[in-house]
Structure formats: structure tokens, C-alpha cells
Scaffold this active site. Structure first.
Site, mmCIF file in Angstrom:
data_model
loop_
_atom_site.group_PDB
_atom_site.id
_atom_site.type_symbol
_atom_site.label_atom_id
_atom_site.label_comp_id
_atom_site.label_asym_id
_atom_site.label_seq_id
_atom_site.Cartn_x
_atom_site.Cartn_y
_atom_site.Cartn_z
ATOM 1 N N LYS A 169 0.861 -1.086 -0.098
ATOM 2 C CA LYS A 169 0.031 0.005 -0.180
ATOM 3 C C LYS A 169 0.886 1.211 0.070
ATOM 4 O O LYS A 169 1.776 1.405 0.884
ATOM 5 C CB LYS A 169 -0.752 0.177 1.137
ATOM 6 N N SER A 194 -10.020 1.911 2.733
ATOM 7 C CA SER A 194 -9.112 2.556 1.550
ATOM 8 C C SER A 194 -7.950 1.646 0.916
ATOM 9 O O SER A 194 -7.468 1.970 -0.125
ATOM 10 C CB SER A 194 -8.421 3.580 2.470
ATOM 11 N N SER A 237 -10.192 -0.489 6.827
ATOM 12 C CA SER A 237 -9.729 -0.547 5.441
ATOM 13 C C SER A 237 -8.903 -1.668 4.794
ATOM 14 O O SER A 237 -8.521 -1.558 3.649
ATOM 15 C CB SER A 237 -8.725 0.773 5.377
#
Lengths: 100, 484, 501
Positions: B79, B154, B178
Site C-alpha cells: 500500500k 481505503s 480499510s
């Protein structure tokens, strides 16, 4: 329009957070943030006088390190990321406000 | 070419035994990226050259008789809020565009030390604030199962990368769901570990008391493998639990015989789509069939979770994101004075959702409102922890949907923050409690999109949680299986 | 004519300093509370392992943590906690379980745009500091916080106002500080200076800080207000910043008090504000007024865990506590047979020469004489290495009349340089004990040589006699090459005059 949040409140927090808002944005954010705060009214209305706060999920205390010098980061590598540099330092425009 | 292994467990075994090379494995995944990344937009940055060098180094170690580690040659996506030395780390924000950190996150060091090959930095909602990846400054990621739909967020890029076969495993971060919510929406496994199990050092902070890094994978075993590699004490993170990483792979085949599993009443009613609720009941039945005892349990304070979360997380974020001021790194928009430069930079550099949360948090902490909002939210956090504690007196694990719905379409919720926030209603309580939870794919909803069921455990209950996850995985209907 | 010019002030004996208005006859007193920031003398910074070092090349003692880079996290330095606890206990504080908080405001020398400090639960609370004059000044709290970087203002005047731009060095960012918040118990500018002297002595004794005002490792802000003597209410205060020396501190308090009395006497009010001391102009000036009250949005720092020192740790700190200035003064005063408030005692402890003095007294040296040398003749580098036995011997020779005061000072200087024993040095220099009959003979000879002066000495008034006494002593000294004891000469002169009279 929310009962809990005014346009002035939003203008004030935007200023504290160093954000600039147009008049239209001020209206939009007042409405959107008001809706979230209205949803949070259930929490605000709770009587929790006897409940202690939990700021952190872990019950850890006294996490400490020894006072031993470790590696630093190369100055050139640090300054190469800066928007403006002069004389080995970070350059910023004039500072008007007092240090608190 | 012989058929290449697809899961991380198989790849690592094949690479370590010399059956395939890390370079071969990498090339297959880079080819998959080439084929579909244009459509999916899972990555902010694909590190093809760096990955080739890393894979070649793994192969060289194998050739030299060394063991590169448990993730030998396994392609992995990171990420883009995990710091990578010398490699742009953007948090999908304009304000960090071009920033190259002078250091690696602890998890980045650990996966590298375990032999993994980082293939790229994945897209996210700006600063991990969102549930659809629509808040990325670099365009949304699309759900590989249906590109008209969001991948969740997210960590949408990390979920989509695994779902699309760009990498068998990836790392994301989970502050209010997330990891678990995009895992559910993309039909993969996603784990939020116990707070403090995985070091946060080098994870760009959203809400410090809630953030945890965790794995995505297509199988439960792969998440176990990756979590074992990144978990464990880190002296650079004061909130890191001082004990060794848990043993997870070894317990996966132990089954759920005798485990007591509670279906959380508050997370099965209003707001939960009927098809999703039905899949969760089916999952409960499957666990019962496998030998667990399943009952309903009330965790009343979870109904205040969303409100508490949307005061606590923005409050911490408003402070964590103050440092983006145009002085030391990232974007600067010039102005005559420093204060004006700070404001111009932040106004231009942050997207709408980030501004919303910064303002919400600033308000919740400000003089005159602290007690009513932030202070109250911290007390609600205590109630949630007490209620979980009571539930875990009678149950080993809790079960709920991961997300109230399957993947929704782009634009459906982006202009209505509150309805977007409601996506996190099932995942938020465990973040507030600091407990582990994971999403396991369990068939499809009425629209044919994946459904995830959430397993929750008390602090450091990962081993038990993974046992149940393996049972669910074994019992899960395929996506194609029609909704009953 | 301003009201201030109509005011007179008289420092009152002891702790009070008052300003009396000639116009109204009102008597005002000063109320001062001091806030002191001191940098702790650790090897590394508060939350990272960068060197805590003053004066290095800009931006070299930095890392992701103290630069506040995204993703970095703080880890607390154990030595900071130990030093803060030791300081707290030295100030008679209660050491409490504490937490860190973030104080949120934007400023370019602060890399995270928040300062990690302690807010509602500080580590040390409710102590006191006793001044050598016996005044007890309350300590509200002494908490841990991080220092900021340093801005250099460029262009324009070189000061913050009117500068074109500024340059930031983060070497100091994250250096550990303890902020010691004193209660408003100080009533005199001199007392404020004494408080800082005493606090500095404690900081040095505990090893907590090198406490150098000139390098900024000790920084003082003064909260000053005035009120009519007898008024139980505190007046509205101003916080005075930019006090870079003890001299500035005393001058600023005095100036500020007069300014406030002037305002109040003219029927105006004191505005609660921050003011800056301008040493050149000798006045305080208001800071740039803020458009609104600061809202720091304090909340518990989620990247750090609480501190809970516990009884055992506190007991260990207490057990290892070095002797503190007040106790050292008491010990020395008792050994020397003088009051602990004697200047020589205070000075001996301040100069870290009390151990030497005690050893010399223990070796048989006369207490008063030992202290006299410490106060007047030992303010030199390396004085602490003096052999206490030699020091005692010197004092004993002096008391026995084998050396005059002047000779003793000379011998002491030589002892510091050569390390030799005082009798050897006296012999080398030809400082011999002068037999009293020999001295009497010399004095009588000089009286005989100067009959006019002698007549004048015997018959003149006190003033005249005083002058002539100097004349005769001078002659004797010349004749004896300074080896005569002035006191003995005076005694002989006196005896001869009485006999003549």
C-alpha cells in the site's frame, strides 16, 4: 442544516487547520460536517460521567529505550526533499506570528 | 513452461526447492499487470526494474545454497502509505507527490528480509480516508470482478492487486475497516491484526491509536504466512507488543471443534443487506457443521462505534496531518508569509475528504467541544471494550458481515459522506477495541459480487481466528454458486 | 511627567521590594512566578537516538523521527525520565503516573506542527525550592517536553519582524526539556535571580542539565504582576520573554513592575499579554497581538504509552540522589561554625568547593579562615584539586601568625600552581615568621625617625590618626618587605600611643 455546527464554526476550524475555503465550500462543508456531527449526537447525549476514557487500546506502560546514539540521516538526502533550501537549512517565507 | 504455482505458500516452497525461479514467477505476475493494470489502476507505481533485481537476488541466493526466507520469491504489493526508501510514497495525495522517504517501514524491511519481491505501491483513498478508493488523487481503482464497481477502501489497490492476480499477497492498513472491507468487496482474504502485533513504524499515520498493517491474500494460509513474517516486536514502535510473532500456519488444520462462536446481533439487523446477512447465517451454519457451537450475542455498545470512530479518528488525523505544511518535503504553494504558504499548500494539496476529516477532528478537539465530542468518544471506547470483554466470556470468536453490502458502483456514495461512513459499521468496533478481525470470502450476493464474513477475536486471538477462517474457507460456496 | 517618575522605590531589608507612589502614597509589591525551560544533559534526543548536541553543523543531528517525517514514531529515552524524576525529587515534587500530550499549533521550527509535552498529567507536581535566605518558592509542576528547531531570520533587520525569510535548522528539534513552573512566590528582582542561581545549582548537582543561559540550555520566562501591599488578590500578569541573562531577568522584572504600577496609578488596566525584554532599550515591548486566543487542542499522544514510575523506581531515584545545595550548605556551615546563609557558604557550594572546604576543616583548618579563602582566593580553574591537608596547614600557619593574610594568599596561589606544601613555599619565598620583639624594634625605629608625624598621630583627631596609621604601617611594610602582619603593627602603634598619652 445542522443544529450543532455553524458556518462560523467551520470557518474557525478551517483557520486553525490552515485550510482556505471558498464561500461555496464553506456552505458544503457546514452541511456535510453537520450531518456527521448530528449522527454523533447519540454519543454526545450519553451520560458517561462514571466511565473512564480509553485513549489507547493497549495497556502498555513505560516503553523506554536506552540513551545510546544511533545513526542520523544524511543531510543531503533530507534537504533534497525540501521545497526550498539555503545555507544548509530549510528556507521558509517570512514568519509573522509569534512562537507561542 | 510448466504451470507456475499461484499461492504464496506454493511459490515460496517451489522457489526454495528450486522448482521454479523467482524471476519466472515475477515475470508471470508482471505480465498479468501489463494485461489488466490499465483497466484496474491498482498501482500508483509498478516497480518492475527493482522487482527484477530483487527476484534475481533471491535466485542467486538459492543458487548459492542460501535460504532467502519464508517468502522466497513471492511477489508482493505494498500500500502506498508504507515508506519505501528512495521510492516515492504518496498516500495517493498531491501533497506528498514526489516525496522519497529516506527510510523503509519496518514491515517493508521484514518482507524483504523474508525474501518477498515488492512489485509496486498500491492505490488508496488519500491518506487511507475512505471506503471506495474514489478519494485517491490519482484516480480510483476498479474492482477486478466488475470494473463498474468500487474495490472498497481505503486499501482498494492492495485488494484489487490480489484479486486481479497481480501479486498473490499484499499489505494494507486498517484504521476502521480499510483492509477487511475491500477484501470483502474484492473477494479475497484480509486481516486486521491485534493493535500492536505489527509495527506501525513507517506506516504514514492516519489515526495512530487505530491504525494496523495487515495482509491480503487469496487463501487463508497465505495471510497466515505473510502475517507471521511481519508480526512481532519492533523497538521503533512504542505501541508494539513485546512478544514473538504468533504461529499461525501450524494451527490452520486444527478445525473448530469445540469453539464457541457468537453471531453479533447488533451487526445483523438494520442497515445490513439481506443477501449479505443470509451469507453470514450460512457461514455460521457451516461452522456449526464443522463442530463449533454457534449462538447469538449482543454487543450493545457497537451501535455507538461509528459515532465514536468518526470523532476519534479525525481528531488524531487532524494532528497527524498537520506536518504537511510545505516546509520540509512534498508540495509547496508559495505565498508571502509562512502561514499563508502553509494554508495555500494544504488547500491545494489535500482532497475534499481529507479536508473534511481534518476539520471534523479539529472541531472535536477544540476548546468548548472537546468534552462533548472527543472526550465522550473516548468513554464510548471504554464501553465498547467492556461489551466485547463480556461477549468473550461466553464466546471464543464473534461473527458478522464485513461490509453491509457488496461492492457498490462508482459515484454512488462519494458525495454523501455519512452514507459512505456507514460502510464501516461492522469493522469499526474492533479497531476501537484494538482486537484482531479478518474477512473471509463466502460466496456471492444477489448481484453476483463477493460477500465477506468477518471473524473477530479478543486481543492476540489470531491463532483461533485463523483456525475458524480455514474452516470457513473450506466450506465457502463458489462465486458462481447461485444465491439461494 | 509620568507617574513612574513620581514613584520612589526602596528595596526593603529581606525579601520585599516595594514601589511607593509619591502621588498617592500607595505601596506596591511585585509578584513574580518563573517558568524555566532547561535542556536535559542526555546523550540523545527525547524520542530518537540522534545526538543531543549544541552547536553542530545545521541539520546534521536529524533522523526521520525528529524531522517528523511521515510514518516515523517516537520512543521515549529512559535517561530523560530518570533525570526528570531526579530533578523532580530534588525539588520535593511528588512523582506521578503521567502521560504525554500533543500541543497543536503551526510553526516552521516544529517538524510535526505539534509539540509533544505533558499537559493534564505531568510527571512531577507540587514541590518547592528553598532559597538560601530561607524563602520557600512553590513548584507547581516540572514536566517533560520536546524542544523546537531554530529559525534564523534573514534579510531585513535579522530579527523576526521585518525579516524577508527564515532558515530552519532542526538539530535542536526533539532535544529533551523539562519545564519547571514555579508558583508566584517571588517578591523581589534579586530574589528571582537567586531562585535561578539556586535552581541552576540543583540542575548541576543532579546532573540534569548543564544549565547554560548563554547557550539557551536554561531559558527563563517571568510572569510579573503588581498589587498594593496587603491586597490578597493577585494583579493581572504579563509574561516576559527573551530574558537571556540574570541581569536581564532582574532589570526586566523591575521595569515591568514600574510600568504596571504606572498604568494602575493612572487609572488604566494591565493587559494580560506576552511581552519581550529589549536589553538594549531597557524596556519590555508587547508581542504581536494575536487575533484570537490560541486553541492548542491538547490530546493524549497516541504514539506513546503512559509512564508509571512506581514506588520502587522512585525509591531507587531517591536512594541515588546526590547531595543538594541546601543540604551541602547546612553541612558546611555546621562544620565551619557559621550560619548557612553566610555568603562564603553559599559561594562555596555554588563553586562546588564545599567538599574541599569540609576536608580542610576536617584536617584541622580553621573554618572561618578556610571559607574566607574559598570566597575570595579560590575562584580559579582547578581550585577543587587543592590538597585539603595542605590547605588546612596553610590556614593553621596563618592563624599562628607564621604568615600574614597577604602572604597566605600568595602561598595559596603557588600551591595551586605547583602542588607543593605551604611551609615549603613559605620557606622558598623567604616568608618567615617575624618575632614580635623584632617587629616592635622596627616600629620603634620608625616612630623615632618621624617625630612630627608621631606627635600628630598621638594628638590628632580620629580622621587624622587614621591617615597617619596608614603612613606608619606603610613604612613598616616597606622595612619588612611586606612580611609584617598589619594587625600586629596596628597593635604596637596603639600600645605606644597609649603609653605616650
Amino acid at each position: 442544516m445542522s443544529e450543532s455546527l455553524t458556518r462560523d464554526d467551520v470557518a474557525k476550524v478551517a483557520h486553525l487547520a490552515r485550510l482556505e475555503l471558498t464561500d461555496a465550500e464553506l456552505d458544503t462543508y457546514t452541511e456535510q460536517l453537520g450531518a456527521v456531527l448530528d449522527h454523533a449526537a447519540d454519543v454526545a447525549a450519553l451520560d458517561l460521567a462514571d466511565v473512564p476514557p480509553t485513549a489507547h487500546p493497549l495497556p502498555l506502560v513505560n516503553v523506554l529505550r536506552d540513551d545510546v546514539i544511533g545513526p542520523t540521516v544524511d543531510r543531503e538526502e533530507v534537504l533534497s526533499q525540501a521545497p526550498a533550501v539555503e545555507d544548509r537549512r530549510f528556507r521558509v517565507p517570512a514568519i509573522l506570528g509569534e512562537e507561542p | 513452461m510448466a504451470e507456475l504455482p499461484t499461492t504464496a505458500v506454493e511459490i515460496a516452497a517451489a522457489v526454495r526447492s528450486g522448482q521454479v525461479t523467482a524471476v519466472e514467477v515475477l515475470d508471470a505476475h508482471l505480465a498479468a499487470i501489463d494485461a489488466r493494470e490499465g483497466e484496474i489502476n491498482a498501482f500508483n507505481l509498478v516497480l518492475a526494474d527493482e522487482a527484477r533485481a530483487a527476484a534475481a537476488a533471491v535466485d542467486a541466493r538459492i543458487a548459492a545454497g542460501d535460504d532467502p526466507g519464508p517468502l522466497a520469491g513471492v511477489p508482493l504489493a505494498l500500500k502506498d502509505n508504507l515508506c519505501t526508501r528512495g521510492v516515492p510514497t504518496t498516500c495517493s495525495s498531491r501533497i506528498l507527490e514526489g516525496w522519497r522517504p529516506p527510510y523503509d517501514a519496518t514491515v517493508v524491511q521484514r518482507v524483504a528480509a523474508a525474501g518477498a519481491v515488492a512489485v509496486g505501491k498500491t492505490n488508496l483513498d488519500e491518506f487511507a480516508m475512505g471506503s471506495s478508493t474514489e478519494n485517491s488523487a490519482f484516480g480510483p481503482t476498479r474492482n477486478p470482478r466488475d470494473t463498474a464497481r468500487v474495490p472498497g477502501g481505503s486499501s482498494g489497490g492492495s485488494a484489487a492487486a490480489v484479486a486481479a492476480g497481480f501479486a498473490p499477497i499484499s499489505l494494507g492498513s486498517d484504521t476502521g475497516g480499510s483492509i477487511r472491507q475491500p477484501a470483502a468487496l474484492c473477494g479475497v482474504v484480509g486481516v486486521k491484526p491485534t493493535y500492536g502485533l505489527v509495527s506501525r513504524y513507517g506506516l504514514v499515520a492516519f489515526a495512530s491509536s487505530l491504525d494496523q498493517i495487515g495482509p491480503f491474500s487469496t487463501t487463508v494460509a497465505d495471510s497466515a504466512l505473510l502475517l507471521e513474517a511481519v508480526a512481532g516486536h519492533d523497538p521503533l514502535d512504542s505501541t508494539s507488543i513485546d512478544q514473538a510473532a504468533p504461529s499461525l500456519l501450524d494451527v490452520l488444520d486444527r478445525g473448530v471443534e469445540g469453539l464457541r462462536i457468537g453471531l453479533v446481533t447488533e451487526l445483523m439487523g438494520e442497515g445490513i443487506a439481506p443477501d449479505v446477512a443470509a451469507r453470514v447465517r450460512q457461514a455460521a451454519a457451516a461452522l456449526e457443521a464443522a463442530g463449533a457451537t454457534v449462538g447469538e450475542v449482543s454487543v450493545p455498545a457497537t451501535s455507538y462505534g461509528l459515532s465514536a470512530y468518526y470523532l476519534i479518528a479525525p481528531a488524531e488525523a487532524s494532528s497527524n496531518l498537520a506536518r504537511y505544511d510545505g516546509v520540509r518535503y512534498g508540495l509547496r504553494v508559495d505565498a508571502p508569509t509562512t502561514a499563508e504558504m502553509n494554508a495555500a499548500t494544504r488547500t491545494a494539496g489535500f482532497g475534499d475528504e481529507v479536508k473534511r476529516r481534518i476539520m471534523l477532528g479539529t472541531y472535536a478537539l477544540s476548546a468548548g467541544y472537546y468534552d462533548a465530542y472527543y472526550g465522550k468518544a473516548l468513554k464510548v471506547r471504554t464501553l465498547i471494550m467492556r461489551d466485547f470483554e463480556a461477549a468473550y466470556e461466553h464466546f471464543d470468536l464473534l461473527l458478522s458481515p464485513t461490509s453491509p453490502t457488496t461492492a457498490f458502483r462508482f459515484g454512488e456514495k462519494v458525495d454523501d459522506p455519512l452514507s459512505m461512513y456507514l460502510n464501516d459499521i461492522c469493522t469499526i468496533p474492533t479497531n476501537l477495541a484494538g482486537h484482531p478481525a479478518m474477512s473471509v470470502p463466502f460466496g456471492a450476493g444477489a448481484d453476483g459480487m463477493p460477500v465477506g464474513v468477518q471473524l473477530m477475536a479478543p486481543a492476540l486471538g489470531e491463532a483461533t481466528m485463523f483456525r475458524a477462517a480455514a474452516s470457513l474457507e473450506a466450506a465457502a460456496p463458489s462465486l458462481e454458486e447461485a444465491f439461494a | 511627567m509620568s507617574a513612574v517618575e513620581n514613584l520612589t522605590h526602596q528595596p526593603v531589608e529581606g525579601e520585599h521590594f516595594t514601589i511607593t507612589s509619591e502621588a498617592t502614597g500607595d505601596v506596591w509589591e511585585i509578584v513574580v512566578g518563573l517558568e524555566v525551560h532547561c535542556e536535559l544533559a542526555t546523550a540523545t534526543k527525547l524520542f530518537c537516538s540522534c545526538p543531543n548536541m549544541f552547536g553542530d553543523e545545521p541539520n546534521t543531528n536529524v533522523c526521520p523521527v525528529c524531522l517528523g517525517l511521515p510514518g516515523s514514531l517516537p520512543v521515549l529515552n529512559r535517561n530523560v525520565v530518570e533525570l526528570a524524576m531526579r530533578l523532580g525529587r530534588a525539588l520535593h515534587c511528588s512523582v506521578e503516573p503521567s502521560v504525554f500530550a500533543r500541543k497543536n499549533y503551526f510553526y516552521p521550527d516544529m517538524p510535526k506542527d505539534y509539540q509533544v509535552s505533558q499537559f493534564d498529567r505531568p510527571i512531577n507536581v507540587d514541590g518547592w525550592l528553598d532559597l538560601p535566605d530561607g524563602t520557600r518558592v512553590g513548584i507547581e509542576r516540572a514536566h517533560i517536553e520536546e524542544d523546537t528547531g531554530k529559525n534564523t531570520h534573514a534579510g531585513g533587520s535579522g530579527r523576526i519582524h521585518g525579516a524577508d525569510y527564515s532558515l530552519v535548522d532542526y538539530n535542536r528539534a526533539g532535544v529533551p526539556l523539562v519545564e519547571i513552573v514555579g508558583r508566584p512566590h517571588i517578591r523581589h528582582p534579586e530574589q528571582a535571580k537567586t531562585y535561578i542561581d539556586e535552581l541552576r545549582a540543583i540542575l548541576l548537582a543532579t546532573g540534569a542539565s548543564d544549565a547554560k543561559m548563554e547557550e539557551g540550555s536554561l531559558r527563563v520566562d517571568a510572569n510579573v504582576s503588581v498589587r498594593r501591599v496587603g491586597d490578597p488578590e493577585l494583579g493581572r500578569r504579563c509574561e516576559i520573554k527573551n530574558l537571556n541573562s540574570l541581569r536581564s531577568l532582574g532589570r526586566a522584572i523591575e521595569y515591568e513592575a514600574r510600568r504596571q504600577v504606572d498604568l494602575l496609578e493612572s487609572g488604566e488596566v494591565v493587559k494580560q499579554e506576552t511581552r519581550h525584554w529589549d536589553e538594549g532599550a531597557g524596556r519590555t515591548r508587547p508581542g504581536r497581538s494575536k487575533e484570537e486566543a490560541e486553541d492548542y487542542r491538547y490530546f493524549q499522544e497516541p504514539d506513546l504509552v503512559p509512564l508509571d514510575p512506581g514506588a520502587d523506581w522512585i525509591a531507587a531515584i531517591d536512594g541515588a540522589m546526590p547531595a543538594l545545595p541546601a543540604a551541602r550548605r547546612d553541612t558546611l556551615a555546621a562544620a565551619a561554625g557559621v550560619a548557612p546563609t553566610e555568603t562564603a557558604v553559599v559561594v562555596a557550594v555554588q563553586r562546588d568547593l564545599d567538599q574541599l572546604a569540609l576536608a580542610a576543616i576536617a584536617a584541622g583548618g580553621d573554618g572561618s579562615r578556610v571559607l574566607l579563602h574559598v570566597e575570595h582566593n579560590l575562584a580559579v580553574e582547578g581550585a577543587e584539586s587543592l590538597d585539603p591537608a595542605h590547605f588546612a596547614q596553610l590556614v593553621t600557619m596563618e592563624v599562628a601568625g607564621q604568615l600574614t593574610a597577604t602572604q597566605a594568599k600568595t602561598v595559596l596561589g603557588d600551591m595551586l600552581e605547583s602542588g607543593k606544601a605551604p611551609d615549603a613555599i613559605a620557606a622558598e619565598r623567604g616568608f618567615e615568621a617575624m618575632d614580635s620583639s623584632e617587629l616592635e624594634g622596627i616600629v620603634d625605629g620608625i616612630i623615632a625617625e618621624s617625630p612630627d608625624e608621631w606627635a600628630d598621630y598621638c594628638g590628632g583627631d580620629d580622621k587624622r590618626r587614621g591617615k597617619l596609621q596608614g603612613f606608619f604601617v606603610g613604612k613598616v611594610m616597606k622595612a619588612t618587605k611586606g612580611q609584617a602582619d598589619g594587625k600586629a603593627v596596628n597593635a604596637i602603634l596603639d600600645a605606644r600611643r597609649t603609653a605616650a598619652g
